[in-house]
Design an enzyme around this catalytic site. Structure first.
Site, PDB file in Angstrom:
ATOM      1  N   LYS A  72      -2.405  -2.106   0.222  1.00 36.41           N
ATOM      2  CA  LYS A  72      -2.554  -3.294  -0.470  1.00 36.41           C
ATOM      3  C   LYS A  72      -1.606  -4.421   0.243  1.00 36.41           C
ATOM      4  O   LYS A  72      -2.173  -4.681  -0.328  1.00 36.41           O
ATOM      5  CB  LYS A  72      -2.024  -2.965  -2.103  1.00 36.41           C
ATOM      6  CG  LYS A  72      -2.984  -1.856  -2.445  1.00 36.41           C
ATOM      7  CD  LYS A  72      -3.120  -1.660  -4.272  1.00 36.41           C
ATOM      8  CE  LYS A  72      -3.796  -1.085  -5.220  1.00 36.41           C
ATOM      9  NZ  LYS A  72      -3.668  -0.961  -6.830  1.00 36.41           N
ATOM     10  N   ASP A 108      -6.124  -6.382 -10.123  1.00 38.21           N
ATOM     11  CA  ASP A 108      -5.733  -5.486 -11.812  1.00 38.21           C
ATOM     12  C   ASP A 108      -5.648  -6.687 -12.397  1.00 38.21           C
ATOM     13  O   ASP A 108      -4.939  -6.392 -13.636  1.00 38.21           O
ATOM     14  CB  ASP A 108      -4.540  -5.340 -10.470  1.00 38.21           C
ATOM     15  CG  ASP A 108      -4.633  -3.954  -9.672  1.00 38.21           C
ATOM     16  OD1 ASP A 108      -5.917  -3.580 -10.179  1.00 38.21           O
ATOM     17  OD2 ASP A 108      -3.790  -3.611  -8.948  1.00 38.21           O
TER      18      ASP A 108
END
Ligand code: NAP
Length: 289
Positions: A72, A108
């Site tokens: 990520k 997210d």
């Protein structure tokens, strides 16, 4: 199962490991439900091969991929374009390929907020929140809350310097005040007592033997308790909060919504989030539907 043809479009997830990911079940259920000629594939990409994998996806006309551990953050310098939220969070969980370029986004923070609103719970604009943890998920949650105009966010983490670093990096993204408190300190207990929202972003709660990070006596029944751990569906924190009469939110909604937002970015079609949730619950909790 999608019938693969020369027209079938590809989306997927990259990680190392990736075999544990339940995203394929969730996304393929939504693809099937919408009768799309598309398939979601897990790709095992090792750290040393991340750049080659991204170049390969460009050449193969892959529509997009999700990004999971450990890529990520590492993927950020490889990207041609990075969204505002991914820049603030310092990580991308969604890549979109178009015209030979790769853009990185992070769904997210929005997934976290949608997980709340779908439960009919308003974001406590102008109120205060306590965030347990200072890892990757905490960054997304603090960004989401700071951009939602809370007045105060208190971060508490086992390793204090990580909380201080998060505070320093995110202090100026909005007018929200960000402070740090040590777990178990009187400042921490006071912040919990008066919080409109308590969010657990640590991995504590995944094991049945995990000790609570808060003193249940500090918990006020008016505080909304949001647990982003999704296995088990009810962690000890959620159980205590429910017994106290707090409104509670489990982590599965955030997981579904971050996926649904990515799906829409790649395919341009809003997926059925209920279909995604059922498939995910089935995969995670082995439920017979
Ligand atoms: P991470 O970057 O590794 O951070 C882990 C955090 O948990 C750190 O703050 C760490 O504290 C803390 N922690 C771990 N063990 C602890 C213990 N025994 N006592 C106190 N604190 C402890 O992981 P992450 O990516 O942020 O993920 C954290 C959790 O959120 C995972 O369970 C993950 O599955 C979940 N998650 C859910 C979603 C969703 O969509 N629902 C999305 C992302 C993540 P230290 O800094 O002191 O090590």
């Amino acid at each position: 199962m999608t019938k693969i043809s020369g027209h079938t479009q590809i989306v997927g997830v990259i990680g190392d490991p990736v075999q544990h990911s339940r995203s394929p079940q969730m996304h393929n259920a939504a693809i099937l439900e919408r009768k799309l000629d598309c398939v979601y594939v897990p790709f095992h990409v090792r750290s040393g091969e991340l750049r080659e994998a991204i170049e390969g996806f460009k050449a193969l006309n892959v529509l997009g991929v999700n990004v999971t551990i450990p890529h990520k953050q590492a993927v950020m310098p490889i990207l041609d374009d990075v969204s505002h939220e991914a820049t603030l969070i310092g990580a991308a969980n969604t890549l979109i390929f178009c015209d030979g370029r790769v853009s990185g986004d992070n769904t997210d923070a929005q997934g976290f907020l949608r997980g709340m609103t779908e439960e009919g719970i308003d974001i406590p604009v102008g109120g205060s929140a306590v965030v347990l943890g200072a890892g990757g998920a905490a960054r997304a949650v603090v960004v989401a809350l700071a951009l939602s105009k809370l007045s105060l966010i208190t971060i508490a983490n086992r390793t204090r310097w990580k909380a201080t670093q998060l505070e320093r990096e995110l202090a100026s993204i909005s007018d929200t005040e960000i402070s740090v408190a040590d777990l178990s300190s009187s400042q921490f207990n006071l912040a919990i007592r008066s919080a409109d929202l308590l969010v657990n972003t640590t991995s504590v709660g995944m094991q049945a033997s995990d000790q609570l990070l808060i003193d249940p006596n500090s918990l006020n029944s008016k505080t909304i308790v949001y647990e982003i751990v999704y296995t088990p569906p009810e962690t000890p924190l959620l159980q205590v909060a429910r017994e106290k009469g707090c409104r509670t939110i489990g982590g599965i909604g955030m997981l579904v919504h971050q996926g649904a937002i990515a799906f829409e970015k790649w395919i341009g079609i809003v997926p059925n989030v209920q279909t995604m949730r059922i498939a995910l619950e089935q995969a995670l909790y082995q439920k017979k539907m």
